[in-house]
Design a protein around this motif. Structure first.
Motif, PDB file in Angstrom:
ATOM      1  N   PHE A   1       0.838  -1.189   0.000  1.00  0.00           N
ATOM      2  CA  PHE A   1       0.000   0.000   0.000  1.00  0.00           C
ATOM      3  C   PHE A   1       0.876   1.244   0.000  1.00  0.00           C
TER       4      PHE A   1
ATOM      5  N   PHE B   1      -7.547  -4.337  -4.365  1.00  0.00           N
ATOM      6  CA  PHE B   1      -7.236  -3.698  -3.089  1.00  0.00           C
ATOM      7  C   PHE B   1      -7.787  -4.528  -1.926  1.00  0.00           C
ATOM      8  N   LYS B   2      -9.006  -5.024  -2.068  1.00  0.00           N
ATOM      9  CA  LYS B   2      -9.602  -5.850  -1.020  1.00  0.00           C
ATOM     10  C   LYS B   2      -8.773  -7.103  -0.792  1.00  0.00           C
TER      11      LYS B   2
ATOM     12  N   LYS C   1      -5.569  -7.410  -1.350  1.00  0.00           N
ATOM     13  CA  LYS C   1      -4.346  -6.991  -0.675  1.00  0.00           C
ATOM     14  C   LYS C   1      -4.589  -6.749   0.810  1.00  0.00           C
ATOM     15  N   GLU C   2      -5.746  -6.131   1.132  1.00  0.00           N
ATOM     16  CA  GLU C   2      -6.093  -5.906   2.535  1.00  0.00           C
ATOM     17  C   GLU C   2      -6.171  -7.232   3.292  1.00  0.00           C
TER      18      GLU C   2
ATOM     19  N   ASP D   1      -2.701  -8.666   3.744  1.00  0.00           N
ATOM     20  CA  ASP D   1      -1.951  -7.894   4.731  1.00  0.00           C
ATOM     21  C   ASP D   1      -2.399  -8.249   6.150  1.00  0.00           C
ATOM     22  N   ALA D   2      -3.716  -8.358   6.359  1.00  0.00           N
ATOM     23  CA  ALA D   2      -4.233  -8.712   7.686  1.00  0.00           C
ATOM     24  C   ALA D   2      -3.804 -10.116   8.083  1.00  0.00           C
TER      25      ALA D   2
ATOM     26  N   TYR E   1       0.178  -2.117   6.958  1.00  0.00           N
ATOM     27  CA  TYR E   1      -1.046  -1.380   6.665  1.00  0.00           C
ATOM     28  C   TYR E   1      -2.134  -1.709   7.690  1.00  0.00           C
ATOM     29  N   THR E   2      -2.296  -3.000   7.987  1.00  0.00           N
ATOM     30  CA  THR E   2      -3.328  -3.418   8.943  1.00  0.00           C
ATOM     31  C   THR E   2      -3.041  -2.870  10.333  1.00  0.00           C
TER      32      THR E   2
ATOM     33  N   LYS F   1      -3.738   0.925  10.294  1.00  0.00           N
ATOM     34  CA  LYS F   1      -5.177   1.194  10.217  1.00  0.00           C
ATOM     35  C   LYS F   1      -5.838   0.986  11.574  1.00  0.00           C
TER      36      LYS F   1
ATOM     37  N   HIS G   1     -10.573   7.032   2.470  1.00  0.00           N
ATOM     38  CA  HIS G   1     -10.507   5.673   3.002  1.00  0.00           C
ATOM     39  C   HIS G   1     -11.822   5.414   3.721  1.00  0.00           C
TER      40      HIS G   1
END
Length: 312
Positions: free
Chosen positions: A4, A37-38, A40-41, A44-45, A64-65, A68, A126
């Motif tokens: 990200f 993007f979803k 990747k989210e 990442d989580a 990123y997680t 956030k 965001h």
């Protein structure tokens, strides 16, 4: 590997308009980008435990997680309150957004009705930011140079593309203007990350001044402007720069506020904390794209920021 980009990295060149017959292709691409993007989210989580085991290095998988979650908690718990110290160990290994967003929300909630709002830089773009009070009810326009791959028009927000130094808005249109860590890119080389248009390979140290003058024009008398910039010893990283005392003064004077207030925050190995201007005059930054300025303190980017409230 950095999945990200830095939040608020949207000051980039607007792509040329596609012919009308090809607009559907662009729409389909936005849907594909949103799905990517979803994905990747989710990845990442999933890798957050690995990120922790590695010592939480900035911009690695899981970063990123973690950022956030820290931002959401700080906003919801009103951690960055006026004149209050930050919690011990706050934001260790996280970039300046972990301070800027909670600072902004604290200011907005204390200021009453927002009226018509402009996000100059699209840093608020965001879902976890837009869905929080009071932005979830705001009459908000987001402006940046290029179309967003993800947008939230279905939530009632508007998107406009253009140069902050020559905006399309009428005089005194906005009651509230927000520009979070964006002005440090204005007038610099946006071809390094954001565009192939060589006309955007600028090197104007004071390009932000024209943007601030334009902000003054489009904010109504009595309206409010909230701005943050990385601060410290002046340094030009090509695509962004650190503001020093002279540049900060010029920024404020270009807006010509009737009143203003500046708060400073600094980053150390122990995390983020409140600071005085004198203690951050020699602050530096880490460029996550080139690696320049990296040290063992795990700074995500700027090691000091100036957060400015101004009344037109």
């Amino acid at each position: 590997m950095m999945l990200f980009k830095q939040a608020g990295d949207n000051y980039r060149e607007r792509a040329p308009h596609a012919p009308l017959g090809h607009r559907r292709t662009g729409d389909q691409r936005m849907h594909v980008d949103g799905a990517l993007f979803k994905a990747k989210e989710l990845l990442d989580a999933t890798l957050l435990p690995v990120h922790a085991l590695r010592g939480c290095p900035p911009w690695s998988l899981g970063y990123y997680t973690r950022k956030k979650r820290a931002i959401v908690d700080a906003i919801d718990q009103n951690v960055v309150r006026p004149n209050a110290p930050l919690p011990a160990g706050f934001g260790i290994g996280l970039d300046e957004r972990v301070v800027e967003y909670p600072w902004l929300f604290s200011c907005l909630r204390a200021s009453g009705q927002l009226g018509k709002v402009l996000d100059a830089g699209s840093t608020l773009n965001h879902e976890y930011i837009l869905s929080r009070d009071p932005l979830d009810k705001a009459d908000l326009t987001l402006m940046t140079l290029a179309p967003e791959k993800r947008c939230y028009w279905h939530m009632g927000y508007s998107y406009v593309f253009g140069d902050f130094r020559k905006s399309p808005f009428q005089d005194a249109l906005f009651d509230t203007l927000i520009s979070i860590s964006t002005l440090e890119h204005v007038g610099l080389d946006n071809t390094l990350l954001y565009t192939n248009d060589r006309s955007k390979a600028e090197s104007d140290q004071f390009g932000f001044s024209a943007a601030m003058s334009e902000f003054r024009r489009i904010v109504r008398p009595g309206g409010r402007c909230f701005v943050t910039v990385p601060y410290g010893q002046y340094e030009d990283f090509g695509w962004f720069q650190l503001f020093d005392a002279q540049m900060l003064e010029r920024l404020i004077n270009s807006f010509g506020p009737s009143t203003h207030q500046v708060e400073f925050f600094s980053y150390r190995r122990q995390g983020w904390e409140r600071a005085t201007q004198a203690t951050v005059e020699n602050a530096t930054a880490f460029d996550p794209h080139s690696g320049r300025g990296r040290t063992e303190d795990k700074a995500g980017c700027a090691r000091a920021i100036a957060c400015i409230q101004m009344t037109r």
